[in-house]
Design a protein around this motif. Structure first.
Motif, PDB file in Angstrom:
ATOM      1  N   THR A  46       7.614  11.281  -1.517  1.00  0.00           N
ATOM      2  CA  THR A  46       8.610  12.206  -1.001  1.00  0.00           C
ATOM      3  C   THR A  46       8.600  12.241   0.529  1.00  0.00           C
ATOM      4  N   VAL A  47       7.430  12.102   1.140  1.00  0.00           N
ATOM      5  CA  VAL A  47       7.411  12.110   2.609  1.00  0.00           C
ATOM      6  C   VAL A  47       7.514  10.707   3.200  1.00  0.00           C
ATOM      7  N   CYS A  48       7.251   9.674   2.389  1.00  0.00           N
ATOM      8  CA  CYS A  48       7.253   8.315   2.933  1.00  0.00           C
ATOM      9  C   CYS A  48       7.897   7.337   1.960  1.00  0.00           C
ATOM     10  N   PRO A  49       9.162   6.966   2.235  1.00  0.00           N
ATOM     11  CA  PRO A  49       9.898   6.097   1.312  1.00  0.00           C
ATOM     12  C   PRO A  49       9.329   4.680   1.189  1.00  0.00           C
ATOM     13  N   ALA A  50       8.405   4.294   2.073  1.00  0.00           N
ATOM     14  CA  ALA A  50       7.844   2.943   1.980  1.00  0.00           C
ATOM     15  C   ALA A  50       6.767   2.852   0.901  1.00  0.00           C
ATOM     16  N   ILE A  51       6.527   3.968   0.229  1.00  0.00           N
ATOM     17  CA  ILE A  51       5.588   3.992  -0.883  1.00  0.00           C
ATOM     18  C   ILE A  51       6.416   4.159  -2.154  1.00  0.00           C
ATOM     19  N   GLY A  88      -2.684  -6.225  11.716  1.00  0.00           N
ATOM     20  CA  GLY A  88      -2.635  -5.627  13.046  1.00  0.00           C
ATOM     21  C   GLY A  88      -1.748  -4.403  13.149  1.00  0.00           C
ATOM     22  N   LYS A  89      -1.144  -3.983  12.002  1.00  0.00           N
ATOM     23  CA  LYS A  89      -0.257  -2.815  12.067  1.00  0.00           C
ATOM     24  C   LYS A  89      -0.859  -1.634  11.330  1.00  0.00           C
ATOM     25  N   GLN A  90      -0.617  -0.447  11.870  1.00  0.00           N
ATOM     26  CA  GLN A  90      -1.108   0.782  11.250  1.00  0.00           C
ATOM     27  C   GLN A  90      -0.312   1.092   9.983  1.00  0.00           C
ATOM     28  N   THR A  91      -0.998   1.180   8.855  1.00  0.00           N
ATOM     29  CA  THR A  91      -0.320   1.581   7.626  1.00  0.00           C
ATOM     30  C   THR A  91      -1.324   2.415   6.805  1.00  0.00           C
ATOM     31  N   VAL A  92      -1.119   2.552   5.503  1.00  0.00           N
ATOM     32  CA  VAL A  92      -2.076   3.329   4.710  1.00  0.00           C
ATOM     33  C   VAL A  92      -2.482   2.555   3.464  1.00  0.00           C
ATOM     34  N   GLU A  93      -3.606   2.965   2.874  1.00  0.00           N
ATOM     35  CA  GLU A  93      -3.966   2.421   1.563  1.00  0.00           C
ATOM     36  C   GLU A  93      -4.204   3.570   0.601  1.00  0.00           C
ATOM     37  N   ILE A  94      -4.091   3.254  -0.679  1.00  0.00           N
ATOM     38  CA  ILE A  94      -4.248   4.283  -1.702  1.00  0.00           C
ATOM     39  C   ILE A  94      -5.471   3.974  -2.553  1.00  0.00           C
ATOM     40  N   ILE A  95      -6.351   4.958  -2.636  1.00  0.00           N
ATOM     41  CA  ILE A  95      -7.526   4.794  -3.495  1.00  0.00           C
ATOM     42  C   ILE A  95      -7.078   5.105  -4.915  1.00  0.00           C
ATOM     43  N   GLU A  96      -6.891   4.051  -5.682  1.00  0.00           N
ATOM     44  CA  GLU A  96      -6.176   4.186  -6.953  1.00  0.00           C
ATOM     45  C   GLU A  96      -6.838   5.139  -7.931  1.00  0.00           C
ATOM     46  N   GLU A  97      -8.178   5.156  -7.980  1.00  0.00           N
ATOM     47  CA  GLU A  97      -8.875   6.007  -8.960  1.00  0.00           C
ATOM     48  C   GLU A  97      -8.601   7.491  -8.678  1.00  0.00           C
ATOM     49  N   GLN A  98      -8.235   7.806  -7.432  1.00  0.00           N
ATOM     50  CA  GLN A  98      -8.045   9.202  -7.066  1.00  0.00           C
ATOM     51  C   GLN A  98      -6.600   9.674  -7.260  1.00  0.00           C
ATOM     52  N   CYS A  99      -5.728   8.752  -7.611  1.00  0.00           N
ATOM     53  CA  CYS A  99      -4.299   9.076  -7.651  1.00  0.00           C
ATOM     54  C   CYS A  99      -3.912   9.697  -8.986  1.00  0.00           C
ATOM     55  N   MET A 100      -3.100  10.784  -8.914  1.00  0.00           N
ATOM     56  CA  MET A 100      -2.602  11.385 -10.163  1.00  0.00           C
ATOM     57  C   MET A 100      -1.087  11.219 -10.275  1.00  0.00           C
ATOM     58  N   TYR A 101      -0.524  10.265  -9.539  1.00  0.00           N
ATOM     59  CA  TYR A 101       0.889   9.846  -9.665  1.00  0.00           C
ATOM     60  C   TYR A 101       1.876  10.991  -9.422  1.00  0.00           C
ATOM     61  N   CYS A 102       1.536  11.883  -8.517  1.00  0.00           N
ATOM     62  CA  CYS A 102       2.371  13.075  -8.329  1.00  0.00           C
ATOM     63  C   CYS A 102       3.621  12.783  -7.502  1.00  0.00           C
ATOM     64  N   ALA A 103       3.644  11.673  -6.786  1.00  0.00           N
ATOM     65  CA  ALA A 103       4.814  11.268  -5.983  1.00  0.00           C
ATOM     66  C   ALA A 103       4.991  12.066  -4.700  1.00  0.00           C
ATOM     67  N   HIS A 149       3.613  -2.533   3.136  1.00  0.00           N
ATOM     68  CA  HIS A 149       2.952  -2.502   4.441  1.00  0.00           C
ATOM     69  C   HIS A 149       3.866  -2.960   5.572  1.00  0.00           C
ATOM     70  N   ALA A 150       4.821  -3.818   5.259  1.00  0.00           N
ATOM     71  CA  ALA A 150       5.733  -4.282   6.311  1.00  0.00           C
ATOM     72  C   ALA A 150       6.663  -3.155   6.764  1.00  0.00           C
ATOM     73  N   ALA A 151       7.106  -2.351   5.803  1.00  0.00           N
ATOM     74  CA  ALA A 151       8.099  -1.321   6.132  1.00  0.00           C
ATOM     75  C   ALA A 151       7.467  -0.018   6.609  1.00  0.00           C
ATOM     76  N   LEU A 152       6.274   0.272   6.112  1.00  0.00           N
ATOM     77  CA  LEU A 152       5.698   1.601   6.353  1.00  0.00           C
ATOM     78  C   LEU A 152       5.604   2.011   7.821  1.00  0.00           C
ATOM     79  N   PRO A 153       5.078   1.136   8.686  1.00  0.00           N
ATOM     80  CA  PRO A 153       4.935   1.573  10.082  1.00  0.00           C
ATOM     81  C   PRO A 153       6.258   2.013  10.709  1.00  0.00           C
ATOM     82  N   LYS A 154       7.367   1.408  10.266  1.00  0.00           N
ATOM     83  CA  LYS A 154       8.671   1.754  10.833  1.00  0.00           C
ATOM     84  C   LYS A 154       9.238   3.038  10.230  1.00  0.00           C
TER      85      LYS A 154
END
Ligand code: SF4
Ligand code: SF4
Ligand code: SF4
Ligand code: SF4
Lengths: 364, 393
Positions: free
Chosen positions: A246-251, A227-242, A199-204
């Motif tokens: 590929t579009v966001c190195p902070a993940i 206070g910073k805009q970032t994202v969260e991942i709904i884990e049950e919905q994730c299929m680990y496709c990466a 979360h610290a790196a993502l906004p940048k």
């Protein structure tokens, strides 16, 4: 003497291939008559003119030093008039016109550690990706797995002792740079845990809308952290496709204990007999166990052996399995069938058996 | 530099065994290059940690090009400073991957001067891959490459470097000049190759016959697969020789394996019902002296294969059942142009053309690019009765 500014050249394209063709090919271009495999690793092409070209095929590790390329150049000068080519599966081929040079060349290649083979009903070089040698996305190493598997299957490279050719491919993540999804056996690295968000790196580093949009299952949504805009991942919905990674190195997805390899079988690209087909899941997960990945090696070897013993001449892996049926394959190969083998993404339902056509087997 | 040896007990294991060892290659390069030495060191670290240590980096490249170089950095530069930057340079291979020893040495000279000395011969798309260099080396590499007659390949959302089988250079089954076509397309589309302007990547692979030695049906957005329209050529004497030669059982190995069941063998005569032959190549592969593709040759043009990212893997689908492929290949270029225009305008970011066609529907796609639908494009007509009729027409 004043130094002249050289005009910077762009868009010149690759050199014209004609510059690199041996005279025998220039002369007989488009006028070849037939070919045969003289012995494992040696092809003879005969032209309408009667000219004969011998291609001596040697394995390379794909990851090659310039020292090795120079060695190949020297060997080409000595044995094949300075002419060589590479195959689509990372083998090198020396284009020999003097038949007497074949045996000394083979012997020399063997001494240097580049064995000759990989023609006809054999296992040739494994096409593979970068792995931990170079890629950011890798769920396993590529070169190490390939080396370990080929060390074990090596007799099938030097001998043409299989029912048909057997193509193995390796990719270290679902991006599948090598498009391994249509091979007799594919080894596919995969992640099995949802990515972690920095979360610290993502906004940048990342654009939020692009990151959210990148997820094929809609598992990513915007979130405010400290206070910073970032994202969260709904884990049950994730299929680990990466895809998000590929579009966001902070993940990040790499996970030492949960990353590993899966094994897929029965794909092909050639149109010979059966149409091209995808590989299908045989083993959902095997651990990363460097440096020699014994579990992966054993699993691949087992499948090769069961195939070699049971398939008919000219039958590729997928054609053989289609003839005997998947239940029989899983039983012969002694591989457990699990819920992970049943598709639940885009093609879910397409492969449910909707008939009573079942090859029943007597109780074991 | 050579003293910069690191202990690599895990990787050393992979120097053993009969298969050529990439570790041996890396060590050879490490003797001359600190970059290669650190690459070896960081790989050993990965073997211990069981994770990779590379990050995908910012955009690096040469002036005026948007592709051809892949930026790469590691996440522990304090430990492996010589691979803090470890960029890849993709060099457009000569069609068919033919080289002279001199050409190979020239490439080695450039790469030893400016990079790790590690290569891939070749990458998945077909390029020569130079593995591991730093940003300041990129321009010198580029100018020395162009001086030597080479240029960069594609990367990112552009036309990727086209590649092909060796075709007419060595193979009697080539139904068109794969290398000629590949060179022509590569030169014709230099701008599209070097300056990414598409929704996503676009790969082209040319195979001379349905054996598809370059896996074009699975690995290219545009798969060009050689084929023929007339009858399989048959040499009766060679068939007879085959029958008595002892190597091939024509009934069992050829006729029984024909997927169209269009062959007949009575022990003396081999006959083929060519109208029902799907041009699979099996009989020709097994009896190369007796059978050959017909004389009216060209290619089937298929579109849309891709790996799973994003919407699942696809094989290419038939767009033109048969096209004569002769220089200057105007019909093919017209088709490519029409597809690029439509996909370029309406494709979503990172949507491959195969996914785009799935989304808009093949019927609509054909209409937009001006191709007539023909039954060869599908395995069967739809079974689903929800049809979108053109109410406005
Ligand atoms: S398959 Fe995935 S991890 Fe492997 S080289 Fe390609 S993108 Fe990287
Ligand atoms: S890994 Fe794939 S499924 Fe999981 S959050 Fe990222 S994009 Fe979505
Ligand atoms: S694809 Fe066909 S023409 Fe090309 S090399 Fe393979 S067999 Fe020959
Ligand atoms: S090419 Fe294939 S389909 Fe045609 S006759 Fe030969 S085996 Fe049968």
């Amino acid at each position: 003497m004043a130094t002249e500014t050289v005009k910077r050249k762009t868009d010149i394209g690759p050199p014209h291939y004609e510059k690199f063709l041996p005279p025998i090919i220039k002369k007989n271009y488009g006028k070849w008559k037939h070919h045969e495999i003289v012995k494992p690793g040696v092809l003879m092409h005969v032209a309408e003119s009667g000219d004969k070209l011998f291609s001596v095929r040697a394995a390379t590790p794909r990851l090659a030093s310039t020292k090795t390329l120079r060695l190949f150049a020297d060997l080409a000068d000595k044995f094949s008039g300075g002419h060589l080519r590479y195959t689509s599966r990372n083998n090198v081929e020396f284009l020999v016109t003097d038949e007497k040079q074949i045996e000394p060349l083979i012997a020399r290649l063997k001494t240097e550690g580049y064995p000759v083979g990989g023609t006809g009903p054999s296992i040739t070089n494994i096409v593979h990706t970068q792995g931990w040698v170079h890629c950011h996305s890798a769920a396993s190493d590529a070169s190490g797995v390939v080396k370990s598997v080929m060390d074990e299957l090596f007799p099938h490279f030097e001998k043409m002792d299989l029912p048909a050719k057997l193509r193995i491919a390796f990719a270290c993540c679902l991006n599948m740079c090598g498009a391994v999804h249509c091979s007799d056996i594919s080894i596919l690295g995969l992640h099995r845990r949802p990515p972690k968000v920095n979360h610290a790196a993502l906004p940048k580093m990342c654009e939020i809308p692009t990151t959210v949009a990148s997820c094929p299952t809609g598992a990513i949504r915007p979130k405010t952290v400290d206070g910073k805009q970032t994202v969260e991942i709904i884990e049950e919905q994730c299929m680990y496709c990466a895809n998000c990674f590929t579009v966001c190195p902070a993940i990040t997805l790499a996970d030492a204990e949960n990353d590993g390899c899966s094994i897929w079988v029965g794909g092909k690209v050639s149109n010979a007999r059966h149409e091209p087909m995808f590989s299908k899941l045989a083993i959902p997960f095997l651990p990363n166990n460097p440096p020699r990945w014994p579990e992966v090696v054993a699993a691949v070897k087992n499948i090769v052996e069961v195939y070699a013993k049971n398939a008919r001449k000219y039958e590729r892996m997928g054609e053989w399995i289609e003839r005997i049926g998947w239940p029989r394959f899983f039983r012969l190969a002694d591989i457990p069938f699990t819920k992970f083998h049943i598709d639940d993404f885009k093609h879910a339902g397409e492969y449910y058996r909707r008939s009573a056509h079942i090859k029943h087997m007597p109780e074991a | 530099m050579a003293d910069k040896k690191r202990s690599t007990p895990k990787l050393d294991e992979l120097e053993k065994g009969p298969w050529p060892s990439f570790v041996k290659e890396m060590k050879q390069a490490a003797e001359k290059s600190a970059t290669a030495a650190d690459a070896l060191g960081i790989l050993e670290r990965s073997y211990n940690d069981k994770i990779g240590h590379w990050k995908h980096g910012g955009i690096v490249g040469v002036k005026g090009y948007g592709g051809g170089v892949i930026g790469r950095y590691n996440d522990i530069p304090q430990d492996f400073p010589d691979v803090a930057e470890f960029h890849t340079v993709r060099v457009n291979q000569p069609a068919g991957w033919f080289y002279t020893s001199d050409a190979l040495r020239k490439l080695c000279d450039i790469w030893e001067r400016h990079g790790s000395g590690l290569t891939n011969m070749h990458g998945s798309t077909g390029d020569i891959v130079f593995l591991g260099t730093k940003t300041p080396e990129l321009e010198p590499i580029f100018s020395e490459l162009t001086e030597a007659g080479f240029d960069l390949g594609g990367s990112g959302s552009d036309m990727r470097t086209p590649s092909c089988c060796c075709g007419m250079a060595r193979c009697e089954w080539a139904c068109y000049d794969t290398m000629g076509l590949t060179y022509d397309l590569t030169m014709h589309y230099q701008d599209e190759l070097h300056r990414p302007a598409f929704p996503y990547k676009f790969k082209i692979k040319a195979a001379g016959c349905p054996n598809d030695c370059v896996a074009s049906v699975a690995r290219a957005d545009l798969s060009i697969i050689g084929t023929w329209r007339d009858n399989i050529q048959m040499n009766k004497d060679a068939v007879a020789a085959c029958a008595t030669g002892g190597k091939v059982d024509i009934g069992k190995d050829v006729v029984a394996k024909c997927p169209s069941k269009c062959m007949d063998w009575d022990g003396k005569n081999l006959s083929i019902d060519n109208g029902n032959c799907v041009r699979c190549m099996h009989c020709i592969n097994v009896m190369p002296k007796a059978l050959a593709p017909g004389k009216d040759r060209g290619a089937t043009i298929l579109v849309g294969s891709k790996a799973p990212i994003i919407e699942g893997a696809l094989l290419s689908a038939v767009m033109v059942p048969f096209l004569k492929l002769e220089a200057p290949y105007s019909d093919l270029k017209e088709l490519i142009g029409a597809m690029w225009e439509l996909w370029g305008e309406h494709g979503k970011n990172r949507e491959r053309i195969g996914e785009f066609i799935q989304r808009v529907g093949l019927g609509n796609f054909l209409e937009q690019i001006g191709l007539e639908p023909v039954p060869e494009m599908v395995t069967q007509p739809r079974t689903n009765p929800y049809i979108f009729y053109d109410v406005k027409k």
